[in-house]
Write an enzyme that holds these catalytic residues in place. Structure first.
Site, mmCIF file in Angstrom:
data_model
loop_
_atom_site.group_PDB
_atom_site.id
_atom_site.type_symbol
_atom_site.label_atom_id
_atom_site.label_comp_id
_atom_site.label_asym_id
_atom_site.label_seq_id
_atom_site.Cartn_x
_atom_site.Cartn_y
_atom_site.Cartn_z
ATOM 1 C CE LYS A 51 -3.739 -2.660 2.147
ATOM 2 N NZ LYS A 51 -4.250 -3.034 2.988
ATOM 3 C CD GLN A 95 -3.282 -4.769 6.045
ATOM 4 O OE1 GLN A 95 -3.116 -3.953 5.422
ATOM 5 N NE2 GLN A 95 -3.951 -5.765 5.788
ATOM 6 C CG ASP A 118 -9.933 -0.834 4.159
ATOM 7 O OD1 ASP A 118 -9.476 -0.953 3.016
ATOM 8 O OD2 ASP A 118 -9.368 -1.176 5.097
#
Ligand code: NAP
Length: 283
Positions: A51, A95, A118
């Site tokens: 990322k 995460q 997200d």
């Protein structure tokens, strides 16, 4: 036809990079994505590194905040609270998975809906299911983009989704439904799975079992999207949920693993960060 997620992701990121240059001139700063990594799980470290690499490539400011696995839930919630307040931060991603003593539900809900790159926040999820404007979750968004790129018609087709998780199966099914597919959702209790999957025009597989989908489970000419990421028990290499070599013969289009949904997930994250940034600078 093999649909390359790698090349479509590169195309998307090129577009994002051009947007960053344009918006930086317009708004005086680049988008800023903050990724929080708790602990040192090797898979999580590798996802976070990917990322950061993509963020750099498109010209984002990106910060990876690393915290030890022993961090308390309160500490991580406080950290998210500070980032929510920070006007220089556009996107926040924690995460997953988190250590057992930290509630993922609480952490996801603590991220401001506007910075939820997200698309996991309950208000974003609710908006998706109510057909309201929302940040789409990255992997499901990538699945639809792959189908579109391959020229697969979705409307009126029979789509079968295997897996019903909050992050993949459920939202993929909803996005296909919104594109007017007739959707069948399968899971571990589905009886005669092969009978169902063989009838699919579009088969999306998100189970987490190496090479679970064999050629006899795929209908002639189906479009097959493999979301799974596993280790092949024989070779130790990355592989999907679909036996690619065998199913390739039956499918009209198919995604590889690696190089299919994985890079698309990250490219969609870059797009979502731009979306959050634009909301922030417009305030
Ligand atoms: P998950 O939460 O474990 O869900 C797995 C789903 O598969 C469940 O709904 C389960 O059914 C179903 N399932 C399990 N065994 C089955 C069987 N024998 N027959 C039919 N259905 C079965 O997994 P997830 O988070 O959705 O992830 C799925 C896969 O996608 C994993 O390999 C993951 O690594 C990968 N993934 C990839 C990306 C990417 O960027 N490419 C992103 C996210 C996830 P029940 O609901 O009945 O238990």
């Amino acid at each position: 036809m093999i649909i390359s997620g790698t090349s479509l992701a590169a195309e998307i990121k090129k577009g994002v990079a051009a947007d960053v240059v344009k918006y930086k001139e317009q708004y005086g700063r680049e988008p800023h994505l903050v990724v929080i990594l708790v602990g040192e799980d090797p898979a999580s470290v590798s996802y976070v590194t990917g990322k950061a690499k993509d963020s750099e490539e498109v010209g984002f400011k990106n910060t990876t905040i690393r915290r030890p696995a022993e961090i308390t839930e309160e500490e991580i919630l406080n950290l998210i609270g500070e980032l929510n307040e920070d006007k220089g931060v556009d996107g926040i991603l924690v995460q997953l998975p988190l250590p057992k003593h930290i509630s993922e539900e609480k952490v996801i809900a603590a991220i401001s809906k506007e910075k939820d790159v997200d698309g996991f926040h309950p208000l974003n999820v609710a908006a998706l299911w109510q057909k309201q404007e929302c940040i789409l979750p990255c992997t499901p968004k990538g699945v639809i983009k792959l189908l579109d790129k391959a020229g697969v018609e979705i409307a009126g087709k029979k789509a079968v989704v295997i897996g019903r998780s909050n992050i993949v199966g459920l939202p993929v099914s909803k996005l296909l439904l919104d594109r007017n597919a007739t959707v069948t959702m399968c899971h571990s209790r589905t009886k005669n799975l092969a009978e169902v999957t063989r009838k699919a025009d579009i088969l999306v597989v998100a189970i987490g079992r190496p090479k679970f989908i064999t050629a006899d489970m795929v209908g002639e000419g189906a479009a097959v999207i493999d979301v799974g990421v596993n280790r092949d028990p024989e070779t130790g290499k990355l592989c999907g949920d679909v036996d690619f070599a065998a199913c390739q013969e039956k499918a009209s289009v198919i995604t590889p693993v690696p190089g299919g949904c994985g890079p698309m997930t990250r490219a969609c994250l870059m797009e979502n960060t731009i979306e959050c940034y634009l909301n922030q600078v417009a305030k």
